[in-house]
Design a protein around this motif. Sequence first.
Motif, PDB file in Angstrom:
ATOM      1  N   LEU A  90      -1.396  -2.995   3.392  1.00 31.53           N
ATOM      2  CA  LEU A  90      -1.552  -4.333   2.591  1.00 31.53           C
ATOM      3  C   LEU A  90       0.010  -4.417   2.062  1.00 31.53           C
ATOM      4  CD1 LEU A  90      -4.940  -4.227   0.756  1.00 31.53           C
ATOM      5  CD2 LEU A  90      -4.479  -4.986   2.932  1.00 31.53           C
ATOM      6  N   ILE A  91       0.476  -5.784   2.368  1.00 31.67           N
ATOM      7  CA  ILE A  91       1.759  -6.059   1.814  1.00 31.67           C
ATOM      8  C   ILE A  91       1.669  -7.523   1.212  1.00 31.67           C
ATOM      9  CG2 ILE A  91       2.687  -6.766   4.162  1.00 31.67           C
ATOM     10  CD1 ILE A  91       5.637  -6.048   3.093  1.00 31.67           C
ATOM     11  N   GLU A  92       2.312  -7.843   0.099  1.00 25.21           N
ATOM     12  CA  GLU A  92       2.261  -9.045  -0.452  1.00 25.21           C
ATOM     13  C   GLU A  92       3.528  -9.812   0.034  1.00 25.21           C
ATOM     14  OE1 GLU A  92       1.860 -10.822  -4.998  1.00 25.21           O
ATOM     15  OE2 GLU A  92       3.550  -9.352  -4.686  1.00 25.21           O
ATOM     16  N   SER A 100       0.728  -1.169  -0.134  1.00 27.28           N
ATOM     17  CA  SER A 100      -0.024  -0.004   0.157  1.00 27.28           C
ATOM     18  C   SER A 100       0.816   1.253  -0.022  1.00 27.28           C
ATOM     19  CB  SER A 100      -0.837  -0.038   1.192  1.00 27.28           C
ATOM     20  OG  SER A 100      -1.804  -1.083   1.081  1.00 27.28           O
ATOM     21  N   PHE A 101       0.543   2.084  -0.796  1.00 26.91           N
ATOM     22  CA  PHE A 101       1.333   3.237  -0.999  1.00 26.91           C
ATOM     23  C   PHE A 101       0.307   4.666  -0.661  1.00 26.91           C
ATOM     24  CE2 PHE A 101       4.014   0.951  -3.703  1.00 26.91           C
ATOM     25  CZ  PHE A 101       5.425   1.135  -2.967  1.00 26.91           C
ATOM     26  N   LYS A 106      -3.107  -1.080  11.600  1.00 30.39           N
ATOM     27  CA  LYS A 106      -4.163  -1.964  10.693  1.00 30.39           C
ATOM     28  C   LYS A 106      -3.169  -2.665   9.602  1.00 30.39           C
ATOM     29  CE  LYS A 106      -8.637  -0.277  11.574  1.00 30.39           C
ATOM     30  NZ  LYS A 106      -9.803   0.352  11.182  1.00 30.39           N
ATOM     31  N   LEU A 107      -3.000  -3.997   9.625  1.00 29.40           N
ATOM     32  CA  LEU A 107      -2.250  -4.746   8.755  1.00 29.40           C
ATOM     33  C   LEU A 107      -3.056  -5.764   7.987  1.00 29.40           C
ATOM     34  CD1 LEU A 107       0.859  -5.526   7.614  1.00 29.40           C
ATOM     35  CD2 LEU A 107       0.854  -7.042   9.674  1.00 29.40           C
ATOM     36  N   GLY A 108      -2.648  -5.919   6.720  1.00 30.49           N
ATOM     37  CA  GLY A 108      -3.015  -7.016   5.850  1.00 30.49           C
ATOM     38  C   GLY A 108      -2.053  -7.878   5.289  1.00 30.49           C
TER      39      GLY A 108
END
Length: 531
Positions: free
Chosen positions: A212-214, A198-199, A256-258
């Motif tokens: 969000l991070i892949e 997420s930027f 918050k993290l995804g």
Amino acid sequence: MQQKTDEEVLIKKANGGPSIALIFPNDYGSAIANLGFNSVYAMASLTGFRCERFVYNKEKNSQLRSIEHNRLLTDFDVWAFSVSFELDVLNVLSVFQKTHISALSYKRNGNPLVIVGGAMTFFNPNSLWSVADVIFHGEIEGCTEFFEKMYSLLDQGMRGEKILEELAGMSCLSIPTFGVKKVALSKLKDLKKSLAESFFLSRYGAFGKRYLIEIERGCKRGCRFCVAGYVYRPMRYMELEEIKKRISSAIEYTKKLGLVAATVTDYPYLDELLDWIENKIESLSVSSLRLDALTPKLINSLVNFGEREITIAPEAGTQRLRDLINKKISEGDIEQAIRHIKKSGLKRVKMYFMYGLPEEKCGDLDGIIDIVKNVKINLMLPYVSFNPFIPKPWTPFEDFKMLDEKELKQRQRYLSSTLGKMHVKFKFESVRLSRIQWVISTASPELSEELAKADAPFEVLKSAEKSWVPRRSWSYINGMEKSFLDSQKEMAFKFKTYPDCQIGECEACGVCEKINNQGGIRSGKKADIGC
């Protein structure tokens, strides 16, 4: 109308350089949560482009204006679409109608120059063949040369067909006006260089103000219905320390993290990552979990971070059909997952199933009912989501004809009647829209021209859907070996499963070898797994 946001921006924007319109053909919340759209913005900005983002607005007479500076889309010479979902093709066509600019590339003569990228270009972008001037196939970070070359050409004042001539030799690009050629998917070897995070953070995002991070890309499982599992091969992991570094920067803006992956539970350092983030964040979500990898530790971690339900995907109701689709999940795995969830104290279980699979019989539908009953017996509330099976390109079922609307609705009525008597909540995806997705995903260039010329493209699709027969017009993409797909189809109809992908150690599907030839991921010796 400009999109209202409360964005925080986690990347430095370029001030000079050629300008480019980045268009996500869906709403703002989906755009914010789409890591592909985030990554193309980052790549373009890092190259020096002055990027402005546009999202689709369904209001009939609305103007398309940029999020950044409220500029009209028609002010831009380059339009870059990121297309992830089949039905978004209709929104792409609507953009041209709203701006009163021809969707047909040969009528525009490069004004504006239209670039199409995104998930659909991995397997079949033919539905936009007559619209696009340039189609970028594959992962955006795998070909920095494209952005550098585009920047240079535009900075020199070059436009139209001259740009296309300069780009024509690049292996990951299709230039439709020059005809069909073999193209290779752009792939990134080292996820340390990944831009899939997420930027932009906003409470209006699809998952709220969540970073969000892949953490991994690709999937080793080889489920035969899943196009992503084939076109994103081979599987690659981001190093744990790199993930920690990125999360450490992001939590200055949000707690918050995804975690994003085809299967988060396949990440080899997941337990260590969960331990590390324990006191650093307030909320955690994960994109996908293998039910056979659900452990008490993992479930309890999710509960501690605020999860109130667990989502599992048995996909099919019986072992024979799970073997057919190579899901490699047993009855025992399902029962154990339900026990673990119950023990955690969670009261809600969401489940995903497909229906309309090849070889499906009434007993397979009854198997779905039995799994749902098992959740109820364990005093939990099931919520069931159903999708008709859609055969996709680059899977073993790519030439399988999707069941017709009448047959699918008959099966839908059977399931909904039985579940209704059990007082179970459920949802069915639209059969009509699912069949239209099938048409778009297996489209030919000829259909693209019909859609681009039509005042009502959806009506064209409705008409085509009634008698649609795919003809593998996507074979110009140098993806999975056709012989491997055929062998997988043969195994499927014998109800035989196939081992997980042996990354870099197998030549069965041909992906590692092709990427190796492009200077990417190595190809190792052939593994002894029946290749």
